[in-house]
Design an enzyme around this catalytic site. Structure first.
Site, PDB file in Angstrom:
ATOM      1  CB  SER A 143      28.260  64.406 -14.517  1.00 36.03           C
ATOM      2  OG  SER A 143      28.686  65.396 -15.442  1.00 36.03           O
ATOM      3  N   GLY A 186      27.353  69.193 -16.940  1.00 33.62           N
ATOM      4  CA  GLY A 186      27.429  69.292 -18.400  1.00 33.62           C
ATOM      5  C   GLY A 186      28.455  68.378 -19.051  1.00 33.62           C
ATOM      6  CG  HIS A 204      21.083  75.562 -13.564  1.00 29.52           C
ATOM      7  ND1 HIS A 204      22.111  75.695 -14.462  1.00 29.52           N
ATOM      8  CD2 HIS A 204      20.945  74.234 -13.342  1.00 29.52           C
ATOM      9  CE1 HIS A 204      22.568  74.488 -14.767  1.00 29.52           C
ATOM     10  NE2 HIS A 204      21.874  73.581 -14.106  1.00 29.52           N
ATOM     11  CD  GLU A 227      22.218  71.216 -10.510  1.00 28.07           C
ATOM     12  OE1 GLU A 227      22.097  70.179 -11.155  1.00 28.07           O
ATOM     13  OE2 GLU A 227      21.791  72.307 -10.884  1.00 28.07           O
TER      14      GLU A 227
HETATM   15  P1  13P Z   1      24.059  67.225 -16.272  1.00 30.38           P
HETATM   16  O1  13P Z   1      23.410  66.063 -15.542  1.00 30.38           O
HETATM   17  O2  13P Z   1      23.865  67.136 -17.757  1.00 30.38           O
HETATM   18  O3  13P Z   1      25.488  67.407 -15.881  1.00 30.38           O
HETATM   19  O4  13P Z   1      23.273  68.550 -15.830  1.00 30.38           O
HETATM   20  C1  13P Z   1      22.964  68.740 -14.493  1.00 30.38           C
HETATM   21  C2  13P Z   1      22.146  69.949 -14.345  1.00 30.38           C
HETATM   22  O5  13P Z   1      22.559  71.037 -14.695  1.00 30.38           O
HETATM   23  C3  13P Z   1      20.795  69.798 -13.760  1.00 30.38           C
HETATM   24  O6  13P Z   1      20.222  71.043 -13.509  1.00 30.38           O
END
Ligand code: 13P
Length: 269
Positions: A220, A179, A101, A173
């Site tokens: 997001s 975040g 991650h 991601e």
């Molecule tokens: P957000 O959806 O809060 O941006 O986080 C995504 C994430 O890191 C999933 O692993």
């Protein structure tokens, strides 16, 4: 290519104590009890400390929601203070291992080589390995996103056979999208990157296997953009943070995207 399943999951990061995880899961189990599990792969990745009780709850309630761990050591045992081994995660009924991650890579300094060791170890122990990749804003601005994704995949999946890749899931991601300060990728941008990822997977494992590996988008995802994202080619699922940490809201997203996914799949047949 006919999409086999819709993948929807959440990583609760360093939120939710054991009791909070159980309350959340209990609500999610109730809300999703009528889901067609042949179509949907729904998963939750809570804190390590919640895994055992979460697994028990899911078994007691007969739910098909899968459980994952947010990280794992690549060794089975040894002098690795603070790490959790595959054997320990098997013991508490974990099925999925999230690897690489963005927060592991960028806050804790994990490298592609380490992610590769973890992917190999997870597959050896018959887990689903969910490898997360994504470029930083700086890399995007230099227009080297495709190169970065390709490198993360080539190193992260080095030495994995096409047969083993059957247990592989990828999450795209972009670091800049994740975040509270993240800006979600547009559906067009996400689809372009998923196409790049698909191309690399097909080159690494051949067309059949490469096309069968699910690629999830994360960063997001919310009630406003989930439908657009899931309607794009090569986006096989969504990996959601904040918007899924309330069971009712997660359920709303599931109910929004599932019919769209089903309709797009019917069109492909
Ligand atoms: P957000 O959806 O809060 O941006 O986080 C995504 C994430 O890191 C999933 O692993």
């Amino acid at each position: 290519m006919i999409k086999k399943k819709l993948f929807l999951g959440t990583n609760t990061k360093m939120y939710k104590t054991i009791s909070e995880t159980l309350e959340y899961l209990s609500d999610l189990i109730t809300l999703t009890s009528d889901i067609d599990w042949d179509d949907v792969e729904l998963f939750v990745i809570p804190s390590f400390t919640s895994l055992e009780s979460a697994g028990k709850l899911l078994r007691e309630r007969g739910s098909r929601i899968s459980l994952g761990a947010q990280n794992m050591c690549w060794e089975e045992s040894g002098q690795f203070t603070g790490e959790i081994s595959p054997i320990m995660l098997k013991e508490v009924g974990t099925g999925i291992i999230e690897i690489g991650h963005s927060e592991r890579r960028h806050i804790f300094g994990e490298t592609d080589q380490q992610e590769n060791l973890k992917v190999k170890c997870a597959l050896k122990h018959n887990f689903k390995a969910l490898l997360c990749i994504g470029e930083t804003l700086e890399q995007k601005n230099y227009d080297i996103s495709d190169e970065v994704l390709s490198m993360q995949l080539k190193i992260g999946l080095h030495g994995i056979s096409a047969r083993q890749a059957g247990n592989l899931w990828i999450a795209y991601e972009p670091v800049w999208a994740i975040g509270v300060n993240g800006i979600p990728a547009t559906k067009e941008y996400a689809a372009m990157k998923h196409k790049t990822i698909r191309g690399v997977l097909c080159r690494l494992f051949g067309e059949t296997t490469g096309n069968s590996i699910p690629i999830l988008y994360g960063g997001s995802v919310n009630n406003q953009n989930a439908a657009d994202l899931i309607s794009m080619p090569d986006i096989d699922g969504l990996f959601i943070g904040r918007s899924a940490w309330n069971a009712e809201n997660f359920n709303k997203i599931i109910r929004t995207v599932y019919p769209l996914w089903k309709a797009s799949r019917a069109e492909l047949k």
